[in-house]
Design an enzyme around this catalytic site. Structure first.
Site, PDB file in Angstrom:
ATOM      1  N   PRO A  19      92.044 -37.791  -6.880  1.00  0.00           N
ATOM      2  CA  PRO A  19      93.060 -38.686  -7.458  1.00  0.00           C
ATOM      3  C   PRO A  19      93.381 -39.779  -6.454  1.00  0.00           C
ATOM      4  O   PRO A  19      93.679 -39.512  -5.292  1.00  0.00           O
ATOM      5  CB  PRO A  19      94.266 -37.748  -7.661  1.00  0.00           C
ATOM      6  N   MET A  20      93.299 -41.037  -6.887  1.00  0.00           N
ATOM      7  CA  MET A  20      93.541 -42.167  -5.989  1.00  0.00           C
ATOM      8  C   MET A  20      94.431 -43.185  -6.681  1.00  0.00           C
ATOM      9  O   MET A  20      94.072 -43.725  -7.732  1.00  0.00           O
ATOM     10  CB  MET A  20      92.207 -42.801  -5.566  1.00  0.00           C
ATOM     11  N   MET A  21      95.580 -43.434  -6.086  1.00  0.00           N
ATOM     12  CA  MET A  21      96.555 -44.342  -6.678  1.00  0.00           C
ATOM     13  C   MET A  21      95.962 -45.736  -6.873  1.00  0.00           C
ATOM     14  O   MET A  21      95.299 -46.269  -5.978  1.00  0.00           O
ATOM     15  CB  MET A  21      97.802 -44.430  -5.794  1.00  0.00           C
ATOM     16  N   GLN A  72      97.315 -34.932 -12.064  1.00  0.00           N
ATOM     17  CA  GLN A  72      98.013 -34.655 -10.808  1.00  0.00           C
ATOM     18  C   GLN A  72      99.458 -35.115 -10.906  1.00  0.00           C
ATOM     19  O   GLN A  72      99.729 -36.265 -11.251  1.00  0.00           O
ATOM     20  CB  GLN A  72      97.352 -35.327  -9.606  1.00  0.00           C
ATOM     21  N   CYS A 102     100.131 -36.449  -0.165  1.00  0.00           N
ATOM     22  CA  CYS A 102     100.325 -37.890   0.000  1.00  0.00           C
ATOM     23  C   CYS A 102     101.374 -38.160   1.077  1.00  0.00           C
ATOM     24  O   CYS A 102     102.479 -37.608   1.021  1.00  0.00           O
ATOM     25  CB  CYS A 102     100.758 -38.525  -1.315  1.00  0.00           C
ATOM     26  N   GLY A 215      86.444 -37.303   4.357  1.00  0.00           N
ATOM     27  CA  GLY A 215      85.329 -37.732   5.173  1.00  0.00           C
ATOM     28  C   GLY A 215      83.955 -37.434   4.626  1.00  0.00           C
ATOM     29  O   GLY A 215      82.957 -37.620   5.330  1.00  0.00           O
TER      30      GLY A 215
END
Length: 333
Positions: A19-21, A72, A102, A215
């Site tokens: 999940p990436m804002m 999420q 976060c 990573g």
């Protein structure tokens, strides 16, 4: 026995996309589904209060092709998280995930995200309430710790406290977070990766489903991780260079390898539906700009889409023109 033999993941894949804002919206997920038909996809983090009181179609709506897809949530109030989970499950999500990773200032001010690593009992209360509200899996995405936390035993105690609720799946970003002094971007890069902590967690708690995040980029690296944990979660590598996600699906899910142009055209029916619904092409095309990263014509592909997608009437023809630029590139000859 491989770790995944004990816990078949949703969708049958050991891959998931983080999940990436501002990135993993419904249009991005629809494209990622074309690239990796079995991977588990995640929404951007949505606060429980927004789910309860906000525009649910905007916040929760998704295309059926996105399954399996997880919602999420952010928050720290068990009752609100339970209600938001119930709403999310009602919208058809396959999993509800709690963000405990976060590190942004806004998230800390709201007492959710990574700062909850200091409050395992509260996290357990939240997870128990969420589990009681839904029948789909409830999972946790966390860090190794925050700030002064440097002891593996503290991390293990956090996991054990939450797992006592019956929560089985933990997605671990294998860095701790500095809540003061580092930006969210720096928190993704500066704290050292400690994969050994995640390996140890899986070894000492084999009944848990443990996915590794942080990573990861090269296919051989993912292969090495999957020998020691149940799954891998890919973030920015999959977004900035989306063909990598397809290569992971080929390597680990047995998907047939497809050319970049064929994958993009497979996404066109979704694009056409969205355009017909009044969505501007710029909101869709921004997610595919990296498809030809480091490939012949890649710069022309990005330029054509970046300059043209915001113009009135932009549609499939512009995408085809961008594809044609990759085929006409001198380097492609």
């Amino acid at each position: 026995m491989a770790p995944s033999d004990l816990h078949p993941p949703l969708g049958g894949s050991r891959l998931s996309v983080a999940p990436m804002m501002d990135w993993t919206d419904r249009h991005c997920r629809a494209f990622h589904r074309v690239l990796a038909p079995k991977a588990l996809l995640y929404t951007e983090m949505v606060h429980a209060q927004a789910v309860i009181h906000g525009d649910r179609e905007r916040l929760l709506g998704f295309d059926p092709a996105e399954h399996p897809v997880a919602l999420q949530l952010g928050g720290s109030d068990p009752a609100l998280l339970a209600e938001a989970s119930r709403i999310g499950a009602g919208w058809g999500y396959d999993e509800i995930n709690l963000n405990v990773g976060c590190p942004s200032d806004r998230v800390q001010a709201g007492r959710f995200g990574a700062c909850l690593m200091r409050e395992p009992t509260l996290v357990a209360e939240c997870i128990a309430a969420m589990q009681a509200a839904v029948s789909v899996p409830v999972t946790v995405k966390c860090r190794l710790g925050v700030d002064e936390q440097e002891d593996y035993e503290v991390f293990l105690a956090f996991v054990d406290t939450v797992a006592a609720t019956g929560c089985r799946r933990f997605i671990v970003h294998a860095r701790k977070a500095w809540l003061q002094g580092l930006s969210p971007k720096e928190n993704r890069e500066i704290p050292p990766l400690r994969y050994d902590w995640v390996y140890r967690l899986k070894r000492e708690r084999p009944d848990l489903v443990v996915s590794l995040n942080g990573g990861l980029r090269e296919t051989d690296d993912l292969r090495a991780q999957l020998a020691r944990v149940d799954g891998v979660m890919i973030g920015r590598a999959a977004y900035h260079e989306p063909y990598r996600l397809h290569e992971y699906a080929v390597a680990f899910d047995g998907e047939p390898r497809r050319p970049r142009a064929a994958l993009l055209r497979a996404w066109f029916p979704y694009v056409e539906r969205q355009l017909a619904a009044g969505v501007a092409l710029k909101h869709l095309s921004r997610h595919v700009l990296g498809l030809f990263h480091a490939r012949p014509g890649g710069r022309a592909f990005r330029q054509i889409l970046s300059e043209g997608a915001a113009k009135p009437g932009a549609g499939i023809a512009l995408l085809e023109r961008a594809l044609a630029a990759t085929e006409a590139s001198p380097e492609a000859a």
